[in-house]
Design a protein around this motif. Structure first.
Motif, PDB file in Angstrom:
ATOM      1  N   ALA A   6      41.665  34.727  33.332  1.00  0.00           N
ATOM      2  CA  ALA A   6      42.042  34.502  34.824  1.00  0.00           C
ATOM      3  C   ALA A   6      43.453  34.356  35.117  1.00  0.00           C
ATOM      4  CB  ALA A   6      40.818  33.876  35.464  1.00  0.00           C
ATOM      5  N   PRO A   7      43.894  35.023  36.351  1.00  0.00           N
ATOM      6  CA  PRO A   7      43.204  35.983  37.040  1.00  0.00           C
ATOM      7  C   PRO A   7      42.932  37.095  36.266  1.00  0.00           C
ATOM      8  CG  PRO A   7      45.130  35.351  37.972  1.00  0.00           C
ATOM      9  CD  PRO A   7      45.197  34.424  36.949  1.00  0.00           C
ATOM     10  N   PHE A   8      41.759  37.908  36.935  1.00  0.00           N
ATOM     11  CA  PHE A   8      41.903  39.416  36.247  1.00  0.00           C
ATOM     12  C   PHE A   8      42.373  40.352  37.280  1.00  0.00           C
ATOM     13  CE2 PHE A   8      38.059  36.608  34.950  1.00  0.00           C
ATOM     14  CZ  PHE A   8      38.359  36.773  33.581  1.00  0.00           C
ATOM     15  N   PRO A   9      42.460  41.632  36.843  1.00  0.00           N
ATOM     16  CA  PRO A   9      42.872  42.722  37.809  1.00  0.00           C
ATOM     17  C   PRO A   9      41.840  42.814  38.906  1.00  0.00           C
ATOM     18  CG  PRO A   9      42.780  43.410  35.509  1.00  0.00           C
ATOM     19  CD  PRO A   9      42.310  42.178  35.435  1.00  0.00           C
ATOM     20  N   SER A  16      30.997  43.396  46.744  1.00  0.00           N
ATOM     21  CA  SER A  16      29.788  42.995  47.547  1.00  0.00           C
ATOM     22  C   SER A  16      29.936  41.592  47.945  1.00  0.00           C
ATOM     23  CB  SER A  16      28.144  43.132  46.584  1.00  0.00           C
ATOM     24  OG  SER A  16      27.342  42.776  47.460  1.00  0.00           O
ATOM     25  N   GLY A  17      30.094  41.392  49.352  1.00  0.00           N
ATOM     26  CA  GLY A  17      30.456  40.127  49.773  1.00  0.00           C
ATOM     27  C   GLY A  17      31.803  39.238  49.636  1.00  0.00           C
ATOM     28  N   GLY A  18      32.825  40.462  49.167  1.00  0.00           N
ATOM     29  CA  GLY A  18      33.996  39.982  48.715  1.00  0.00           C
ATOM     30  C   GLY A  18      34.112  39.497  47.089  1.00  0.00           C
ATOM     31  N   LYS A  19      32.985  39.911  46.659  1.00  0.00           N
ATOM     32  CA  LYS A  19      33.108  39.481  45.150  1.00  0.00           C
ATOM     33  C   LYS A  19      32.403  40.624  43.981  1.00  0.00           C
ATOM     34  CE  LYS A  19      29.078  36.482  45.770  1.00  0.00           C
ATOM     35  NZ  LYS A  19      29.038  35.525  46.651  1.00  0.00           N
ATOM     36  N   THR A  60      46.151  49.363  36.323  1.00  0.00           N
ATOM     37  CA  THR A  60      46.206  48.764  37.456  1.00  0.00           C
ATOM     38  C   THR A  60      47.293  49.509  38.625  1.00  0.00           C
ATOM     39  OG1 THR A  60      47.818  46.983  37.257  1.00  0.00           O
ATOM     40  CG2 THR A  60      45.500  46.382  36.824  1.00  0.00           C
ATOM     41  N   THR A  61      46.894  49.220  39.856  1.00  0.00           N
ATOM     42  CA  THR A  61      48.020  49.847  40.849  1.00  0.00           C
ATOM     43  C   THR A  61      49.029  48.842  40.956  1.00  0.00           C
ATOM     44  OG1 THR A  61      46.705  48.722  42.794  1.00  0.00           O
ATOM     45  CG2 THR A  61      45.920  50.917  42.176  1.00  0.00           C
ATOM     46  N   PRO A  62      50.128  49.216  41.616  1.00  0.00           N
ATOM     47  CA  PRO A  62      51.233  47.977  41.815  1.00  0.00           C
ATOM     48  C   PRO A  62      50.778  46.944  42.402  1.00  0.00           C
ATOM     49  CG  PRO A  62      51.922  50.380  42.699  1.00  0.00           C
ATOM     50  CD  PRO A  62      50.347  50.217  42.350  1.00  0.00           C
ATOM     51  N   ASP A  63      49.591  46.480  43.262  1.00  0.00           N
ATOM     52  CA  ASP A  63      49.190  45.280  43.598  1.00  0.00           C
ATOM     53  C   ASP A  63      48.196  44.672  42.814  1.00  0.00           C
ATOM     54  OD1 ASP A  63      46.741  46.722  43.950  1.00  0.00           O
ATOM     55  OD2 ASP A  63      46.643  45.992  46.136  1.00  0.00           O
ATOM     56  N   GLY A  64      48.153  45.212  41.546  1.00  0.00           N
ATOM     57  CA  GLY A  64      47.354  44.638  40.455  1.00  0.00           C
ATOM     58  C   GLY A  64      45.937  44.816  40.534  1.00  0.00           C
ATOM     59  N   ASP A  74      40.360  39.039  44.828  1.00  0.00           N
ATOM     60  CA  ASP A  74      41.759  38.890  44.401  1.00  0.00           C
ATOM     61  C   ASP A  74      41.829  38.697  42.728  1.00  0.00           C
ATOM     62  OD1 ASP A  74      42.760  38.631  47.067  1.00  0.00           O
ATOM     63  OD2 ASP A  74      42.074  36.699  47.338  1.00  0.00           O
ATOM     64  N   GLY A  75      40.672  38.828  42.168  1.00  0.00           N
ATOM     65  CA  GLY A  75      40.604  38.707  40.787  1.00  0.00           C
ATOM     66  C   GLY A  75      40.407  37.294  40.056  1.00  0.00           C
ATOM     67  N   ASN A  76      40.209  36.238  40.978  1.00  0.00           N
ATOM     68  CA  ASN A  76      40.022  35.015  40.616  1.00  0.00           C
ATOM     69  C   ASN A  76      38.381  34.817  40.131  1.00  0.00           C
ATOM     70  OD1 ASN A  76      42.546  33.847  41.484  1.00  0.00           O
ATOM     71  ND2 ASN A  76      41.645  34.269  43.640  1.00  0.00           N
ATOM     72  N   LEU A  77      38.342  34.113  38.859  1.00  0.00           N
ATOM     73  CA  LEU A  77      37.127  33.658  38.580  1.00  0.00           C
ATOM     74  C   LEU A  77      36.530  32.545  39.160  1.00  0.00           C
ATOM     75  CD1 LEU A  77      35.114  33.985  36.103  1.00  0.00           C
ATOM     76  CD2 LEU A  77      36.364  32.085  34.827  1.00  0.00           C
ATOM     77  N   VAL A  78      35.557  32.979  39.928  1.00  0.00           N
ATOM     78  CA  VAL A  78      34.685  32.173  40.880  1.00  0.00           C
ATOM     79  C   VAL A  78      33.821  31.172  40.269  1.00  0.00           C
ATOM     80  CG1 VAL A  78      33.294  31.986  43.075  1.00  0.00           C
ATOM     81  CG2 VAL A  78      34.916  33.498  42.871  1.00  0.00           C
ATOM     82  N   ARG A  79      32.790  31.785  39.425  1.00  0.00           N
ATOM     83  CA  ARG A  79      32.193  30.795  38.425  1.00  0.00           C
ATOM     84  C   ARG A  79      31.597  31.549  37.348  1.00  0.00           C
ATOM     85  NH1 ARG A  79      28.697  32.374  42.655  1.00  0.00           N
ATOM     86  NH2 ARG A  79      26.883  33.756  42.168  1.00  0.00           N
TER      87      ARG A  79
END
Length: 167
Positions: free
Chosen positions: A126-129, A137-140, A45-49, A97-102
């Motif tokens: 979670a959270p994932f990279p 696509s649409g922020g996910k 990953t990059t420094p920001d994950g 942000d790498g969060n599991l939404v569903r």
């Protein structure tokens, strides 16, 4: 394909090491867990994950390695058996942000234990990279993964799995 070949080679080496060591010390849970941790690559990953993956397939491999790493005690480190106990396919969504939404099970053989294990290992990771912006696509990003369960309840993820015995 390079990653799969490396994982197959590492799996073969680890299986050979395990069988060579079996005459010296018994195959214990701790030995299998240590081997699993050794053969699962770190996700880059990059420094920001944010994942450095350059395609959806590469990001899916990153997540499969991460799920396997976090849940290494539940990962089968040798080739999966020819007739699997269970095959569970889960569709899931990761936000920017790498969060599991569903997540949802889309294929199952109704083995509630392996279903629960697959969902729990996904959620515990979670959270994932963070996905690369180009994949959003649409922020996910929507993905699916297949958990291949042996009779002992351990699994491999199809994205990074070794070939099954008999293949």
């Amino acid at each position: 394909m390079k990653t799969v070949a490396v994982l197959v080679a590492l799996g073969s080496i680890s299986a050979a090491l395990l069988s060579a060591c079996s005459s010296q010390k018994p195959d214990t849970q701790a030995n299998r867990d240590a081997t699993a941790k050794e053969i699962i690559e770190q996700v880059k990953t990059t420094p920001d994950g944010t994942s450095t993956a350059d395609s959806l397939g590469a990001y899916k491999e990153d997540l499969a390695r991460r799920i396997s790493q976090v849940n290494s005690t539940k990962v089968h480190v040798e080739r999966p058996q020819a007739l699997l106990r269970s095959v569970i396919v889960i569709k899931y969504v990761v936000d920017k942000d790498g969060n599991l939404v569903r997540s949802e099970v889309v294929r199952t053989n109704k083995d509630k234990i392996t279903e629960a294990t697959a969902l729990a290992t996904l959620r515990s990771t979670a959270p994932f990279p963070k996905p690369p912006v180009a994949l959003l696509s649409g922020g996910k990003v929507e993905l699916s993964e297949t958990w291949l369960f042996n009779n002992d309840g351990r699994f491999q993820l199809r994205t990074i799995a070794q070939p099954q015995k008999g293949e």
